[in-house]
Scaffold this active site. Structure first.
Site, PDB file in Angstrom:
ATOM      1  N   VAL A 260       0.899  -1.158   0.000  1.00  0.00           N
ATOM      2  CA  VAL A 260       0.000   0.000   0.000  1.00  0.00           C
ATOM      3  C   VAL A 260       0.938   1.208   0.000  1.00  0.00           C
ATOM      4  CG1 VAL A 260      -1.809   1.253   1.223  1.00  0.00           C
ATOM      5  CG2 VAL A 260      -1.779  -1.250   1.271  1.00  0.00           C
ATOM      6  N   PRO A 261       1.138   1.846  -1.161  1.00  0.00           N
ATOM      7  CA  PRO A 261       2.315   2.709  -1.362  1.00  0.00           C
ATOM      8  C   PRO A 261       2.226   4.091  -0.723  1.00  0.00           C
ATOM      9  CG  PRO A 261       0.979   2.678  -3.347  1.00  0.00           C
ATOM     10  CD  PRO A 261       0.324   1.711  -2.393  1.00  0.00           C
ATOM     11  N   CYS A 262       2.287   4.118   0.605  1.00  0.00           N
ATOM     12  CA  CYS A 262       2.281   5.412   1.296  1.00  0.00           C
ATOM     13  C   CYS A 262       3.541   6.222   0.963  1.00  0.00           C
ATOM     14  CB  CYS A 262       2.155   5.206   2.802  1.00  0.00           C
ATOM     15  SG  CYS A 262       3.346   4.068   3.512  1.00  0.00           S
ATOM     16  N   HIS A 263       4.591   5.564   0.471  1.00  0.00           N
ATOM     17  CA  HIS A 263       5.816   6.278   0.107  1.00  0.00           C
ATOM     18  C   HIS A 263       5.597   7.196  -1.100  1.00  0.00           C
ATOM     19  CE1 HIS A 263       5.785   2.451  -2.136  1.00  0.00           C
ATOM     20  NE2 HIS A 263       6.359   3.115  -3.115  1.00  0.00           N
TER      21      HIS A 263
END
Length: 293
Positions: A260-263
């Site tokens: 889950v690409p919070c970056h």
């Protein structure tokens, strides 16, 4: 077993000393701190006690581009220059430097579901979560899974595994935690080996959070590989344009890093802002994606 009553000891020292990640982490840190000086490969190699040829091979094999190209991609002076003149998002600015075109690879082919509100309010009650520590391209990875799929992915540096486990287990304190590296090991391959990213066998993810958090995390899953958005973009996407601060808090609580690409969520100005598992690691992940896109 209650997480606060007893936390099983994690496996330690799973990442060998001098691993590729440690080398690349140090390079990224030097580039970030000294980008105005544009440090050469020779200067960086001397600082790390390696030959320039050796360092070039390790970094290029890991990141998919050379240290010089990575410097162009992620140093803030180049990004801010392009952002200021052309109002481009951070990673699109890096494309303008000639690194790569927009990635068309669907992000991990993730299929996801959310725990019911009642299950979340039980704070993990009735859940069995299996976990294990494993080497990854970004340091030691803590993988957590239920019988419904991947529930957690976190990162730790050497000797910080216990703190990482406590950070994750306190999110669902009433769950039962079982160390089981045989169960969690296959997830590492699926997540970090791009040849395993297949729509025919999607990676199953279960989101355990409040309704608001889940909506934010679902929005993050829409961000294409190699792209980036702002907190405001996410707030607009979930239909709450004035909730940027709350969105930022939910992004910070994302339990399934990388997948889950919070970056890929940036500050309004395009700045990288914070990252729960360390800003250097965030730069490393974005750089890896820029090279792979």
């Amino acid at each position: 077993m209650n997480a606060f009553a007893q936390i099983a000891q994690p496996v330690t020292d799973v990442t060998p000393e001098g691993s590729d990640y440690e080398t690349v982490r140090c390079v990224i840190e030097m580039i970030t701190l000294d980008y105005r000086d544009q440090p050469s490969l020779e200067v960086i190699a001397a600082e790390l006690g390696q030959s320039p040829t050796q360092l070039q091979k390790v970094f290029t094999r890991w990141a998919g581009l050379s240290p010089k190209a990575f410097l162009q991609a992620v140093t803030l002076d180049h990004a801010k220059r392009l952002l200021g003149k052309e109002e481009l998002p951070l990673l699109e600015a890096s494309y303008e430097l000639g690194l790569s075109g927009p990635g068309r690879l669907h992000d991990l082919f993730v299929t996801h579901e959310a725990m019911s509100p009642g299950e979340w309010k039980a704070r993990g009650g009735g859940l069995t979560i299996r976990y294990g520590f494993h080497p990854s391209p970004f340091g030691i990875a803590l993988v957590m899974a239920t019988d419904r799929g991947l529930a957690g992915l976190a990162f730790a540096d050497q000797n910080s595994e216990k703190a990482c486990l406590e950070d994750m287990t306190c999110r669902w304190p009433n769950a039962e935690y079982v160390e089981d590296r045989e169960i969690t090991a296959p997830y590492i391959t699926r997540i970090f080996d791009r040849s395993k990213w297949s729509g025919d066998q999607p990676l199953k993810v279960v989101l355990i959070g409040s309704d608001f958090q889940v909506r934010v995390w679902q929005s993050l899953l829409k961000i294409p590989f190699g792209k980036a958005v702002t907190y405001s973009d996410v707030a607009n996407d979930i239909g709450q344009p004035t909730a940027s601060r709350a969105v930022g808090a939910a992004i910070g609580r994302n339990p399934i890093s990388f997948v889950v690409p919070c970056h890929r969520a940036l500050g309004k100005s395009g700045a990288l802002t914070g990252y729960h598992w360390g800003l250097t690691r965030k730069r490393a992940i974005l750089g890896w994606e820029a090279g792979a896109a």
